[in-house]
Write a protein that holds these residues in place. Structure first.
Motif, PDB file in Angstrom:
ATOM      1  N   LEU A  35      -1.025   0.390   1.430  1.00 51.48           N
ATOM      2  CA  LEU A  35      -0.674   1.459   2.364  1.00 51.48           C
ATOM      3  C   LEU A  35       0.524   1.044   3.216  1.00 51.48           C
ATOM      4  O   LEU A  35       1.564   1.671   3.201  1.00 51.48           O
ATOM      5  N   GLU A  36       0.333  -0.015   3.959  1.00 48.38           N
ATOM      6  CA  GLU A  36       1.469  -0.506   4.743  1.00 48.38           C
ATOM      7  C   GLU A  36       1.245  -1.929   5.210  1.00 48.38           C
ATOM      8  O   GLU A  36       0.113  -2.411   5.282  1.00 48.38           O
ATOM      9  N   MET A  37       2.364  -2.566   5.521  1.00 46.93           N
ATOM     10  CA  MET A  37       2.293  -3.905   6.087  1.00 46.93           C
ATOM     11  C   MET A  37       1.810  -3.755   7.513  1.00 46.93           C
ATOM     12  O   MET A  37       2.374  -2.971   8.274  1.00 46.93           O
ATOM     13  N   VAL A  38       0.771  -4.472   7.850  1.00 44.44           N
ATOM     14  CA  VAL A  38       0.278  -4.372   9.217  1.00 44.44           C
ATOM     15  C   VAL A  38       0.478  -5.717   9.905  1.00 44.44           C
ATOM     16  O   VAL A  38       0.440  -6.764   9.267  1.00 44.44           O
ATOM     17  N   MET A  39       0.730  -5.639  11.206  1.00 43.77           N
ATOM     18  CA  MET A  39       0.993  -6.899  11.903  1.00 43.77           C
ATOM     19  C   MET A  39       0.528  -6.841  13.353  1.00 43.77           C
ATOM     20  O   MET A  39       0.349  -5.755  13.924  1.00 43.77           O
ATOM     21  N   GLY A  40       0.332  -8.002  13.909  1.00 45.20           N
ATOM     22  CA  GLY A  40      -0.048  -8.097  15.313  1.00 45.20           C
ATOM     23  C   GLY A  40       0.616  -9.321  15.896  1.00 45.20           C
ATOM     24  O   GLY A  40       0.634 -10.383  15.271  1.00 45.20           O
ATOM     25  N   SER A  41       1.187  -9.159  17.074  1.00 40.97           N
ATOM     26  CA  SER A  41       1.913 -10.273  17.668  1.00 40.97           C
ATOM     27  C   SER A  41       1.371 -10.554  19.063  1.00 40.97           C
ATOM     28  O   SER A  41       1.017  -9.636  19.799  1.00 40.97           O
ATOM     29  N   CYS A  42       1.302 -11.803  19.401  1.00 39.84           N
ATOM     30  CA  CYS A  42       0.881 -12.160  20.756  1.00 39.84           C
ATOM     31  C   CYS A  42       1.633 -13.416  21.181  1.00 39.84           C
ATOM     32  O   CYS A  42       1.491 -14.471  20.564  1.00 39.84           O
ATOM     33  N   VAL A  43       2.476 -13.268  22.191  1.00 38.50           N
ATOM     34  CA  VAL A  43       3.187 -14.436  22.723  1.00 38.50           C
ATOM     35  C   VAL A  43       2.395 -14.926  23.925  1.00 38.50           C
ATOM     36  O   VAL A  43       2.070 -14.148  24.824  1.00 38.50           O
ATOM     37  N   TYR A  44       2.068 -16.186  23.908  1.00 33.72           N
ATOM     38  CA  TYR A  44       1.086 -16.702  24.849  1.00 33.72           C
ATOM     39  C   TYR A  44       1.598 -17.940  25.565  1.00 33.72           C
ATOM     40  O   TYR A  44       2.226 -18.812  24.955  1.00 33.72           O
ATOM     41  N   GLY A  66      -0.299  -8.840   7.156  1.00 35.37           N
ATOM     42  CA  GLY A  66      -0.954  -8.660   5.856  1.00 35.37           C
ATOM     43  C   GLY A  66      -0.658  -7.267   5.329  1.00 35.37           C
ATOM     44  O   GLY A  66       0.054  -6.490   5.974  1.00 35.37           O
ATOM     45  N   THR A  67      -1.188  -6.937   4.161  1.00 33.44           N
ATOM     46  CA  THR A  67      -0.971  -5.612   3.593  1.00 33.44           C
ATOM     47  C   THR A  67      -2.276  -4.820   3.623  1.00 33.44           C
ATOM     48  O   THR A  67      -3.272  -5.244   3.030  1.00 33.44           O
ATOM     49  N   ALA A  68      -2.247  -3.680   4.333  1.00 31.50           N
ATOM     50  CA  ALA A  68      -3.421  -2.812   4.398  1.00 31.50           C
ATOM     51  C   ALA A  68      -3.555  -2.077   3.074  1.00 31.50           C
ATOM     52  O   ALA A  68      -2.553  -1.598   2.528  1.00 31.50           O
ATOM     53  N   VAL A  69      -4.782  -2.020   2.553  1.00 31.07           N
ATOM     54  CA  VAL A  69      -4.989  -1.407   1.230  1.00 31.07           C
ATOM     55  C   VAL A  69      -6.108  -0.373   1.288  1.00 31.07           C
ATOM     56  O   VAL A  69      -6.941  -0.378   2.197  1.00 31.07           O
ATOM     57  N   THR A  70      -6.108   0.508   0.285  1.00 32.01           N
ATOM     58  CA  THR A  70      -7.148   1.528   0.190  1.00 32.01           C
ATOM     59  C   THR A  70      -7.478   1.731  -1.292  1.00 32.01           C
ATOM     60  O   THR A  70      -6.610   1.526  -2.146  1.00 32.01           O
ATOM     61  N   PRO A  71      -8.720   2.120  -1.615  1.00 31.95           N
ATOM     62  CA  PRO A  71      -9.058   2.289  -3.036  1.00 31.95           C
ATOM     63  C   PRO A  71      -8.296   3.459  -3.651  1.00 31.95           C
ATOM     64  O   PRO A  71      -8.000   4.445  -2.975  1.00 31.95           O
TER      65      PRO A  71
END
Lengths: 273, 336
Positions: free
Chosen positions: A165-174, A247-252
């Motif tokens: 579906l799409e590349m999903v990401m999350g960022s956290c600068v700490y 990562g890459t979000a996927v669906t059946p």
């Protein structure tokens, strides 16, 4: 040297670029290896062109309090927004060439020499279309899908009955707190956990992971494959670290294939050496 | 994925834009959780949602691993982690053993919370941040539920990727956990005896009595033109390695019947001292995947011999180039 007429006519035309002008089956560009190309074609897709998006971003300054574990939200948002802009521009290119999606997306961050606060974010991948024009492979909201899967992984994922579906990401600068002198002295000569550091890493990782998972939920995904958590510093103070989950979000693929369709791999032993 | 939606996601409380009060509350929860061996409420909530299938599952598996694992009844649930930042003021080596063991226990805790009976593809990570004599010990892996296996109070922890995990299960070999052996000792030629570490004594390396020997003899520098075995140094180093492997073995015995794919780190240092001969420090760490299997179980897989026409360029005889997931650290820009 063989005569040029030995080559099939359509191939010659493509080589000469005769079909390139405004024709949807014209010359394609890609960064596929030979094997990737074969497997993408085997999966029923054709590459149509390289899609590139970049964003040069001035990352602001935010300082963490010396003795406090905390997220530096302004930096988190900068890192996220810049990547998102690069990805969005790449996706626009793909939409412009009527691609169903982009495979093999590489997302890089580079520092520019003349200013330590300027970062270049680049997203590059190969736009593909379903060879028979199947409409069911687009990403969320009819946009081209994005995926960091290689051509090989793309084929395998489809075989397993899933689509990206799409590349999903999350960022956290700490900002990881510095340990006080008294506390440091207390630990001389013994092994002891520095819990404030453990907490900081846990918290930052948890936030990055939650954000990535949020994106996957928004995209309506069943799951996320190929996830990795990167830790990096982009010329910040030593105690400032970015945790980046991607990562890459996927669906059946509804009713088309099931997981048992993936053949058991044959074990092979190379006898060359 | 839109910026707006992500920021909205953050605003809903899962992500950024927290005020300092929330941040402090979160820290307090972490503090309490680590002290009491529990999980903070927000981690529990995430893992419970993953267990109930209310949020997308998260897997470090590649597409191929995911496809094959799914066909074998292995379902990914969530990514789990264990972290322990340990100060090794007393002993670097024992600190490493303790750090990894604590991280492992925490990883298993998260795996239990998500209802997993195994964690695969467990990777050992560290954040490189120089904070005195201390290090980050982090384990990351994918918690999975294996349909054929019962609920587990101690989820299996396997350092092997899902693909190899499935192969092992098929062949009647069950990966059950991680075993570790760590030893260090000092050799002080000036004193003429082997100083064994106080805590490291559990490793069974034993106190090796040595005759009085000079630093020169230990290093072979008293007779620079002669070929000679250096017996003290050899015995010292061999003792440490044996002790580490013996500790690994004891750890394996507690969990299974064998150990595979162990990685090891061995270092021998010469430590210069003021006004006295140098002494030597040896340290050795071994870590491997523990398996449970009966002897002589046949392997069901057919193996085909292949003669690869590409010769030495064959991908079969080399590890493949880093895939697209392995973002190389940019020299200037750091990791992605």
């Amino acid at each position: 040297m063989s005569d040029v007429t030995d080559i099939p006519v359509h191939a010659v035309e493509r080589l000469r670029g005769l079909r390139g002008d405004g024709h949807p089956e014209g010359i394609f560009t890609s960064d596929f290896s030979v094997n990737e190309f074969l497997l993408v074609r085997k999966a029923g897709f054709e590459p149509i062109g390289l899609c590139i998006g970049s964003c040069i971003y001035h990352v602001g300054i935010q300082y963490g309090s010396w003795s406090k574990n905390q997220e530096l939200e302004s930096l988190s948002q900068a890192m996220y927004e810049a990547r998102e802009l690069a990805m969005a521009r790449m996706r626009e290119e793909a939409a412009g060439m009527a691609a169903d999606g982009i495979v093999g997306v590489e997302l890089t961050v580079k520092r520019l020499e003349w200013d330590q606060h300027i970062l270049e974010f680049m997203a590059i991948g190969t736009g593909v279309v379903h060879a028979k024009g199947h409409p069911g492979y687009k990403g969320p909201q009819g946009q081209p899908f994005t995926s960091d899967l290689s051509g090989q992984d793309f084929w395998t994922l489809l075989q397993a009955g899933y689509r990206p579906l799409e590349m999903v990401m999350g960022s956290c600068v700490y900002h990881v707190a510095h340990q006080g002198m008294l506390r440091s002295l207390g630990n001389v000569g013994r092994n002891a956990e520095l819990t404030n550091f453990s907490q900081a890493l846990y918290d930052a990782r948890e936030i990055a992971m939650e954000r990535m998972q949020n994106e996957a939920t928004e995209a309506g995904a069943e799951g996320v494959v190929g996830v990795d958590l990167h830790e990096g510093s982009h010329n910040w103070q030593p105690h400032v670290i970015e945790f980046f989950a991607v990562g890459t979000a996927v669906t059946p693929i509804a009713g088309e294939r099931d997981g048992s369709a993936l053949p058991d791999p044959q074990l092979v032993l190379s006898v060359n050496s | 994925m839109s910026l707006l939606s992500n920021l909205l996601g953050m605003a809903r409380g899962s992500g950024a834009a927290r005020d300092s009060e929330q941040s402090a509350q979160r820290m307090a929860e972490w503090d309490q959780a680590l002290q009491s061996g529990r999980l903070p409420s927000f981690v529990e909530a995430r893992l419970a949602a993953a267990a109930a299938g209310k949020v997308p599952w998260v897997a470090t598996m590649s597409a191929a691993e995911f496809g094959l694992a799914r066909g074998k009844g292995v379902r990914p649930l969530a990514m789990v982690s264990g972290t322990c930042w340990l100060h090794y003021g007393y002993s670097w080596t024992r600190g490493h053993a303790e750090g990894w063991r604590t991280a492992l226990a925490r990883l298993q805790h998260e795996a239990r919370a998500v209802g997993a009976n195994a964690v695969v593809d467990v990777k050992m990570r560290t954040v490189r941040l120089a904070v005195g004599e201390s290090m980050d010990f982090t384990l990351l892996g994918t918690a999975v539920r294996i349909d054929r296996m019962p609920e587990a109070t101690h989820p299996i922890v396997a350092t092997v990727p899902a693909l190899e995990f499935v192969r092992l299960i098929e062949a009647g070999i069950t990966p059950v956990g991680i075993a570790l052996g760590a030893q260090y000792q000092f050799l002080d030629p000036g004193v003429g005896m082997l100083m064994q570490s106080i805590l490291g004594g559990s490793g069974g390396g034993g106190r090796i009595a040595m005759t009085s020997s000079s630093a020169a003899r230990v290093q072979g520098s008293s007779r620079p033109f002669t070929n000679a075995v250096l017996p003290e140094l050899s015995q010292f180093w061999e003792g440490i390695r044996r002790a580490a492997v013996a500790e690994l073995l004891r750890d394996v015995q507690r969990q299974g019947t064998g150990v595979l794919a162990h990685t090891q780190l061995g270092q021998l240092f010469r430590v210069e001292q003021n006004n006295s001969p140098p002494r030597f420090l040896g340290r050795h760490i071994v870590i491997g995947t523990v398996v449970n299997t009966r002897r002589a179980i046949p392997v069901p897989h057919e193996i085909r011999a292949a003669l690869d026409m590409r010769g030495t360029a064959s991908p079969l005889s080399h590890s493949p180039p880093a895939g697209r997931h392995a973002y190389p650290a940019n020299e200037q820009g750091g990791a992605i």
